[in-house]
Design a protein around this motif. Sequence first.
Motif, PDB file in Angstrom:
ATOM      1  N   TYR A 235       0.834  -1.201   0.000  1.00 45.38           N
ATOM      2  CA  TYR A 235       0.000   0.000   0.000  1.00 45.38           C
ATOM      3  C   TYR A 235       0.869   1.251   0.000  1.00 45.38           C
ATOM      4  CZ  TYR A 235      -4.030  -2.929   1.061  1.00 45.38           C
ATOM      5  OH  TYR A 235      -5.024  -3.874   1.008  1.00 45.38           O
ATOM      6  N   CYS A 236       0.348   2.301  -0.609  1.00 42.92           N
ATOM      7  CA  CYS A 236       1.043   3.581  -0.602  1.00 42.92           C
ATOM      8  C   CYS A 236       0.021   4.709  -0.579  1.00 42.92           C
ATOM      9  CB  CYS A 236       1.976   3.721  -1.797  1.00 42.92           C
ATOM     10  SG  CYS A 236       1.165   3.519  -3.404  1.00 42.92           S
ATOM     11  N   SER A 237       0.470   5.887  -0.140  1.00 44.86           N
ATOM     12  CA  SER A 237      -0.457   7.004   0.031  1.00 44.86           C
ATOM     13  C   SER A 237       0.225   8.324  -0.302  1.00 44.86           C
ATOM     14  CB  SER A 237      -0.958   7.072   1.482  1.00 44.86           C
ATOM     15  OG  SER A 237      -1.584   5.870   1.869  1.00 44.86           O
ATOM     16  N   LEU A 238      -0.573   9.289  -0.737  1.00 45.06           N
ATOM     17  CA  LEU A 238      -0.150  10.675  -0.905  1.00 45.06           C
ATOM     18  C   LEU A 238      -1.112  11.524  -0.081  1.00 45.06           C
ATOM     19  CD1 LEU A 238       0.589  10.755  -4.740  1.00 45.06           C
ATOM     20  CD2 LEU A 238       2.249  11.259  -2.940  1.00 45.06           C
ATOM     21  N   ILE A 239      -0.592  12.163   0.957  1.00 45.71           N
ATOM     22  CA  ILE A 239      -1.456  12.843   1.922  1.00 45.71           C
ATOM     23  C   ILE A 239      -1.083  14.323   1.985  1.00 45.71           C
ATOM     24  CG2 ILE A 239      -2.280  12.847   4.305  1.00 45.71           C
ATOM     25  CD1 ILE A 239      -1.331   9.921   4.488  1.00 45.71           C
ATOM     26  N   PRO A 240      -2.034  15.208   1.694  1.00 45.71           N
ATOM     27  CA  PRO A 240      -1.751  16.653   1.663  1.00 45.71           C
ATOM     28  C   PRO A 240      -1.853  17.279   3.052  1.00 45.71           C
ATOM     29  CG  PRO A 240      -4.009  16.272   0.998  1.00 45.71           C
ATOM     30  CD  PRO A 240      -3.420  14.907   1.272  1.00 45.71           C
ATOM     31  N   ILE A 241      -0.795  17.155   3.832  1.00 44.15           N
ATOM     32  CA  ILE A 241      -0.788  17.714   5.183  1.00 44.15           C
ATOM     33  C   ILE A 241      -0.501  19.219   5.117  1.00 44.15           C
ATOM     34  CG2 ILE A 241       0.360  17.663   7.425  1.00 44.15           C
ATOM     35  CD1 ILE A 241      -1.112  15.135   7.023  1.00 44.15           C
ATOM     36  N   GLY A 242      -1.248  19.998   5.864  1.00 45.40           N
ATOM     37  CA  GLY A 242      -0.938  21.417   5.987  1.00 45.40           C
ATOM     38  C   GLY A 242      -1.694  22.318   5.041  1.00 45.40           C
ATOM     39  N   ARG A 243      -1.703  21.980   3.758  1.00 50.24           N
ATOM     40  CA  ARG A 243      -2.408  22.805   2.784  1.00 50.24           C
ATOM     41  C   ARG A 243      -2.765  21.945   1.571  1.00 50.24           C
ATOM     42  NH1 ARG A 243       2.066  27.168   1.202  1.00 50.24           N
ATOM     43  NH2 ARG A 243       2.300  27.089   3.471  1.00 50.24           N
ATOM     44  N   PRO A 244      -3.735  22.354   0.775  1.00 48.22           N
ATOM     45  CA  PRO A 244      -4.115  21.579  -0.408  1.00 48.22           C
ATOM     46  C   PRO A 244      -2.989  21.533  -1.437  1.00 48.22           C
ATOM     47  CG  PRO A 244      -5.830  23.171   0.165  1.00 48.22           C
ATOM     48  CD  PRO A 244      -4.618  23.521   0.982  1.00 48.22           C
ATOM     49  N   CYS A 245      -2.958  20.464  -2.203  1.00 47.39           N
ATOM     50  CA  CYS A 245      -2.088  20.355  -3.380  1.00 47.39           C
ATOM     51  C   CYS A 245      -3.013  20.462  -4.596  1.00 47.39           C
ATOM     52  CB  CYS A 245      -1.348  19.028  -3.389  1.00 47.39           C
ATOM     53  SG  CYS A 245      -0.310  18.754  -1.934  1.00 47.39           S
ATOM     54  N   HIS A 246      -2.868  21.493  -5.384  1.00 47.40           N
ATOM     55  CA  HIS A 246      -3.825  21.760  -6.457  1.00 47.40           C
ATOM     56  C   HIS A 246      -3.446  21.121  -7.790  1.00 47.40           C
ATOM     57  CE1 HIS A 246      -4.839  25.185  -3.681  1.00 47.40           C
ATOM     58  NE2 HIS A 246      -6.040  24.706  -3.957  1.00 47.40           N
ATOM     59  N   HIS A 247      -2.183  20.711  -7.936  1.00 43.69           N
ATOM     60  CA  HIS A 247      -1.747  20.140  -9.204  1.00 43.69           C
ATOM     61  C   HIS A 247      -0.827  18.954  -8.921  1.00 43.69           C
ATOM     62  CE1 HIS A 247      -3.332  23.631 -11.452  1.00 43.69           C
ATOM     63  NE2 HIS A 247      -2.900  24.329 -10.422  1.00 43.69           N
ATOM     64  N   VAL A 248      -1.391  17.757  -8.900  1.00 42.81           N
ATOM     65  CA  VAL A 248      -0.622  16.541  -8.631  1.00 42.81           C
ATOM     66  C   VAL A 248      -0.799  15.574  -9.793  1.00 42.81           C
ATOM     67  CG1 VAL A 248      -0.226  14.604  -7.063  1.00 42.81           C
ATOM     68  CG2 VAL A 248      -0.962  16.819  -6.148  1.00 42.81           C
ATOM     69  N   THR A 249       0.314  15.119 -10.345  1.00 40.70           N
ATOM     70  CA  THR A 249       0.297  14.136 -11.434  1.00 40.70           C
ATOM     71  C   THR A 249       1.173  12.961 -11.026  1.00 40.70           C
ATOM     72  OG1 THR A 249      -0.065  15.784 -13.160  1.00 40.70           O
ATOM     73  CG2 THR A 249       0.918  13.709 -13.846  1.00 40.70           C
ATOM     74  N   THR A 250       0.695  11.750 -11.264  1.00 35.36           N
ATOM     75  CA  THR A 250       1.455  10.552 -10.890  1.00 35.36           C
ATOM     76  C   THR A 250       1.490   9.555 -12.032  1.00 35.36           C
ATOM     77  OG1 THR A 250      -0.442   9.310 -10.015  1.00 35.36           O
ATOM     78  CG2 THR A 250       0.691  10.802  -8.488  1.00 35.36           C
ATOM     79  N   SER A 251       2.441   8.657 -11.957  1.00 36.10           N
ATOM     80  CA  SER A 251       2.510   7.495 -12.839  1.00 36.10           C
ATOM     81  C   SER A 251       3.093   6.342 -12.046  1.00 36.10           C
ATOM     82  CB  SER A 251       3.392   7.799 -14.053  1.00 36.10           C
ATOM     83  OG  SER A 251       3.497   6.672 -14.896  1.00 36.10           O
ATOM     84  N   GLY A 252       2.701   5.111 -12.381  1.00 38.99           N
ATOM     85  CA  GLY A 252       3.213   3.934 -11.684  1.00 38.99           C
ATOM     86  C   GLY A 252       2.319   3.430 -10.577  1.00 38.99           C
ATOM     87  N   LEU A 253       1.195   4.124 -10.334  1.00 38.17           N
ATOM     88  CA  LEU A 253       0.245   3.697  -9.318  1.00 38.17           C
ATOM     89  C   LEU A 253      -0.958   3.015  -9.965  1.00 38.17           C
ATOM     90  CD1 LEU A 253       0.227   6.889  -7.055  1.00 38.17           C
ATOM     91  CD2 LEU A 253       1.586   4.810  -6.763  1.00 38.17           C
ATOM     92  N   LYS A 254      -1.663   2.223  -9.180  1.00 28.99           N
ATOM     93  CA  LYS A 254      -2.876   1.598  -9.701  1.00 28.99           C
ATOM     94  C   LYS A 254      -3.922   2.656 -10.017  1.00 28.99           C
ATOM     95  CE  LYS A 254      -6.276  -2.036  -8.770  1.00 28.99           C
ATOM     96  NZ  LYS A 254      -6.700  -3.105  -7.810  1.00 28.99           N
ATOM     97  N   TRP A 255      -4.033   3.654  -9.133  1.00 32.00           N
ATOM     98  CA  TRP A 255      -4.953   4.773  -9.362  1.00 32.00           C
ATOM     99  C   TRP A 255      -4.128   6.049  -9.427  1.00 32.00           C
ATOM    100  CZ3 TRP A 255      -6.276   1.063  -5.528  1.00 32.00           C
ATOM    101  CH2 TRP A 255      -7.311   0.203  -5.910  1.00 32.00           C
ATOM    102  N   ASN A 256      -3.891   6.531 -10.651  1.00 27.32           N
ATOM    103  CA  ASN A 256      -3.051   7.695 -10.866  1.00 27.32           C
ATOM    104  C   ASN A 256      -3.863   8.987 -10.873  1.00 27.32           C
ATOM    105  OD1 ASN A 256      -0.241   6.771 -11.255  1.00 27.32           O
ATOM    106  ND2 ASN A 256      -1.121   5.578 -12.933  1.00 27.32           N
ATOM    107  N   LEU A 257      -3.149  10.077 -10.723  1.00 28.54           N
ATOM    108  CA  LEU A 257      -3.734  11.412 -10.811  1.00 28.54           C
ATOM    109  C   LEU A 257      -3.125  12.136 -12.003  1.00 28.54           C
ATOM    110  CD1 LEU A 257      -3.408  12.415  -7.046  1.00 28.54           C
ATOM    111  CD2 LEU A 257      -5.565  12.029  -8.238  1.00 28.54           C
ATOM    112  N   THR A 258      -3.928  12.897 -12.700  1.00 31.42           N
ATOM    113  CA  THR A 258      -3.447  13.763 -13.768  1.00 31.42           C
ATOM    114  C   THR A 258      -3.898  15.183 -13.463  1.00 31.42           C
ATOM    115  OG1 THR A 258      -3.562  11.978 -15.401  1.00 31.42           O
ATOM    116  CG2 THR A 258      -3.445  14.228 -16.248  1.00 31.42           C
ATOM    117  N   ASP A 259      -2.963  15.987 -12.983  1.00 34.74           N
ATOM    118  CA  ASP A 259      -3.251  17.359 -12.585  1.00 34.74           C
ATOM    119  C   ASP A 259      -4.409  17.393 -11.581  1.00 34.74           C
ATOM    120  OD1 ASP A 259      -2.371  20.010 -12.819  1.00 34.74           O
ATOM    121  OD2 ASP A 259      -4.063  20.526 -14.098  1.00 34.74           O
ATOM    122  N   GLY A 260      -4.388  16.457 -10.630  1.00 35.30           N
ATOM    123  CA  GLY A 260      -5.471  16.336  -9.658  1.00 35.30           C
ATOM    124  C   GLY A 260      -5.260  17.184  -8.428  1.00 35.30           C
TER     125      GLY A 260
END
Length: 297
Positions: A235-260
């Motif tokens: 399992y792995c996680s991306l957690i926005p502690i402190g303030r929002p992250c408005h532009h997140v893009t990932t690759s290599g995950l089962k559920w990726n983000l594109t400018d999320g």
Amino acid sequence: MSDDVIEMKSICDALKFLRIIDKDNCVNMTNFMNKYFHNDNLKKQAMNKWNLAKLLSNFGENSSYSFIVLNTPILNPDVVLPLWNGASFKMVVDGGGNHLYSLIQQRKDQDVENFAIPNVISGDFDSVKPSVLEFYRKNDTILVHTPDQNKTDFFKALEVLVSTTKSNTVIVFCDNVGRFDHMMANINVLFKAQQDVRMEHLKILILSHKSITWLLKPGEHVIYVPEELWSEKAYCSLIPIGRPCHHVTTSGLKWNLTDGVLEFGGMVSTSNTFDTTSTENMVFVSTDESVLWSMTL
């Protein structure tokens, strides 16, 4: 391809390599690139490489990382001890000295000669037992008294570390057993270190008996994952502690983000895992704000 070098001659090549887009769709990308590379600060950042696969397998005489044990029980000695012994600089913090000492005593009949004594023990020394402190003193461990109660022992340990060694990678063992407030305080130290000119160069990884966690600064990151964790879909996680992250893009995950967008009250990426259809064994993350990365071991 070397796991230490990624050569990308163009943004399009990078996107193809990381499977963010299909190789046949490298046209009419102006709008996408303008949006994706919207942040001037992000564009100035170099690719940050986190080679967890190398760190967890190639420790030894040529290792350049430091290892700190905070005041916490060592529940996974088979993981902790090789990393501890392989570190170029070893440090225990206050009551952490008790836990390391107990482990030394438990294993002295097996491998005490190969068990590395810490270079430094720091803290206000209100938790470490006097007999344990004396043991370290007799074994040439340097005692550094840090009585300032306005700072956590973790942060004060980092202050000692940066004044003592030039190591850029720091593994900090702390298992926040039953103490949510301690966990949040330790995460806060990651943010404080990022903002401190003495520590901003450090890569600080928090190790527990079931996970490893660190802070991804704004910019682009490649995380090399050990084969066994990749194939087991840890399992792995991306957690926005402190303030929002408005532009997140990932690759290599089962559920990726594109400018999320990642933010509390909205999307928080927890219980994700790796895309095992890929054989690259690595994850790409681009973020406009600091975001916490955590994965199980």
